[in-house]
Motif scaffolding. Structure first.
Motif, PDB file in Angstrom:
ATOM      1  N   GLU A  48       0.754  -1.041  -0.017  1.00 21.93           N
ATOM      2  CA  GLU A  48       0.006   0.152   0.033  1.00 21.93           C
ATOM      3  C   GLU A  48       0.683   1.087  -0.042  1.00 21.93           C
ATOM      4  N   ARG A  49       2.051   1.195   0.942  1.00 23.82           N
ATOM      5  CA  ARG A  49       2.687   2.408   1.037  1.00 23.82           C
ATOM      6  C   ARG A  49       3.589   2.787  -0.512  1.00 23.82           C
ATOM      7  N   THR A  72       1.116   4.092  -3.168  1.00 23.60           N
ATOM      8  CA  THR A  72       0.779   5.158  -2.884  1.00 23.60           C
ATOM      9  C   THR A  72       1.707   6.354  -3.156  1.00 23.60           C
TER      10      THR A  72
END
Length: 416
Positions: free
Chosen positions: A94-95, A98
Motif C-alpha cells: 500500500e505504501r 501510494t
C-alpha cells in the motif's frame, strides 16, 4: 553511469532540542538541490533503534515529503525491511503504491531483511529465519501490487487471504525491485531473482568488476527466475563523497563524517556492545577509530589516487570519493569501467555540515557529473537491447499471476 545520494539520517551524541527536526529539514533541502542539479536517485534507509547511526525509522514519510519538493529525482527505498514483524506485506504494498502515485511514478523499491541484533531482537525476528522471511514477503508484496485481485497466500511466516490491493502503483507492473547487498553472495542472489543489487560494501573498482561480471552472467543464465514481474538489471555501489577544489579542505570537511559512518555501522553489526539510551558511539569513535580501520592519518594522505580505502604499510583506512573534482573523476571512471551502473554517495554522515554537503554536491554536479551523464542514456539503451532476450527468457520462467477461487467471498459483519 548514474548517481544517487544516500541517507541514514545520522545524529551523533550529544543531542540538543531541535536537532532531529533540523536534521530532516537539512536533508530535504539537500534532496531539493540534488533534484535541481540532475542527480538521478535519492536512497533512504529503514532502521530501528540504531541511535546515532540512523534516525531513519519511517522512510516512507521522508520520501513522501521529498516527492512533493522534487520533480525528477528517483525516490528509492534503500531499503524496506520485509520480515513481516517489521512491516506486514500488505502495508508495504500500500505504501509503495501510494508513494508511486504521489511522485508521478518515481519509486525504486529496495528491499532487505536487516542483520543487527538491535533491530532483529527489538521486533522478535529469529536471525536464522530472516532471509526466508524476506523471500516469502517479497513474493507476497509483488503479487499484491500486480494481481487484481490478489489470490491470497498461506506461508510459513505470513498468511494473507484474497483481497484486492488499492491503490495500485503508477509504474507497471510495479516499481523496479532492488535488494541490499553486503557480500558477493547476496549480489549473486539478486541476479538469480532479476532484481537490482544495492551494494553497501565500500569496494574497490577491481573487486566491483568481479561482482558485476558474475551478476550479469547470472542475469543471462537459466538461474535467473524473477522475484517480481519485471527484471531490473542494475548494480549500484555506495561511497563517501566530499568534493572541493582543495584536497585538504575536502578531507577536513568530509573524512571524519565518513569514518563515523563506517564505525557506527560496525558498532551495531560487528563489534559494539550497546546500552540503549546510554552509549555514546561518537565518544567511542573518537577513542577507538584507528583500531577498527578508520585511521585519520592514513586516509588523509594528499596527492593520491582515490580508492574506497587508502593503504599505508599494509593498513587500510576508508576514503572513497573525498577529494578534488579531478581525483573523483578518475575514481568514477574506474567504477564505470568495472560496469557499475550507479554510484550512490554518502555525504550526510557524522557531523558533516549541511552547507558543506550542498557545496560538495554542486561542485560534483558541475565539474564531474557531465562527463558521465552524457553517456548514461546511451548506456541504458544499449544494455536493454543486449539483455532483451535474456530478460524475456527469465520472465517466461516466472510463475504466472494467480487467481483466487471463483467461490471466494467475504461475508459482511453480523454484529456491530
Amino acid at each position: 553511469m548514474r548517481f544517487g545520494i544516500f541517507y541514514e539520517h545520522q545524529l551523533p551524541r550529544p543531542w540538543a532540542p531541535g536537532d532531529e527536526q533540523r536534521l530532516l529539514g537539512d536533508a530535504l533541502e539537500q534532496v531539493e538541490l540534488a533534484d535541481r542539479l540532475g542527480i538521478d536517485y535519492l536512497w533512504e534507509v529503514e532502521h530501528h533503534f540504531l541511535e546515532e547511526y540512523s534516525h531513519s525509522s519511517a522512510p516512507e514519510v521522508f520520501l513522501a515529503a521529498a516527492s512533493q519538493r522534487t520533480s525528477r529525482i528517483r525516490l528509492g527505498h534503500g531499503i524496506v525491511q520485509l520480515p513481516p514483524a517489521y512491516n506486514h506485506p500488505a502495508r508495504v504494498a500500500e505504501r509503495i503504491a501510494t508513494l508511486d502515485l504521489l511522485s508521478g511514478g518515481r519509486v525504486e523499491f529496495g528491499t532487505g531483511e536487516s542483520s543487527s541484533e538491535t533491530e532483529l531482537g527489538g521486533f522478535g525476528i529469529a536471525r536464522e529465519d530472516k532471509r526466508a522471511q524476506w523471500d516469502e514477503a517479497l513474493d507476497v508484496v509483488t503479487r499484491m501490487l500486480v494481481e487484481e485481485p490478489f489470490a491470497g497466500h498461506q506461508g510459513k511466516f505470513v498468511d494473507v487471504p484474497p483481497r484486492n490491493l488499492v491503490p495500485k502503483p503508477l509504474q507497471k507492473p510495479h516499481p523496479p525491485l532492488w535488494v541490499a547487498c553486503s557480500r558477493r553472495e547476496t549480489i549473486h542472489l539478486a541476479a538469480t531473482k532479476g532484481i537490482g543489487a544495492l551494494s553497501f560494501s565500500f569496494i574497490e573498482p577491481q573487486r566491483a568488476k568481479e561482482w558485476v561480471d558474475d551478476y550479469y552472467a547470472t542475469i543471462a543464465s537459466d538461474a535467473c527466475v524473477p522475484a517480481g514481474f519485471a527484471v531490473n538489471p542494475q548494480v549500484a555501489c555506495v561511497l563517501p563523497l566530499m568534493c572541493h577544489q582543495d584536497e585538504e579542505t575536502a578531507i577536513e570537511r568530509g573524512l571524519d563524517g565518513a569514518h563515523f559512518f563506517g564505525y557506527a555501522l560496525a558498532h551495531y553489526y560487528v563489534f559494539g556492545t550497546h546500552r540503549p539510551g546510554r552509549t555514546s558511539i561518537w565518544e567511542e569513535f573518537q577513542q577507538n577509530r584507528s583500531a577498527f580501520g578508520f585511521d585519520r592519518q592514513i586516509a588523509a594522505q594528499t596527492g593520491v589516487q582515490l580508492g574506497a580505502q587508502l593503504l599505508q604499510e599494509g593498513l587500510g583506512s576508508l576514503r572513497g570519493a573525498i577529494g578534488t573534482p579531478e581525483q573523483i573523476r578518475e575514481l568514477v571512471r574506474g567504477y564505470q569501467a568495472a560496469g557499475v551502473d550507479q554510484l550512490v554517495f554518502v555525504s550526510q554522515a557524522g557531523r558533516t555540515r549541511h552547507e558543506h554537503i550542498c557545496e560538495s554536491l554542486e561542485l560534483f554536479a558541475h565539474e564531474v557529473m557531465p562527463e558521465f551523464a552524457e553517456q548514461a542514456d546511451a548506456h541504458d539503451q544499449a544494455k536493454a537491447e543486449r539483455l532483451q532476450g535474456a530478460v524475456q527468457a527469465a520472465l517466461a520462467r516466472r510463475e504466472a499471476l494467480l487467481q483466487p477461487p471463483d467461490d471466494y467471498i467475504i461475508n459482511p459483519a453480523t454484529q456491530f
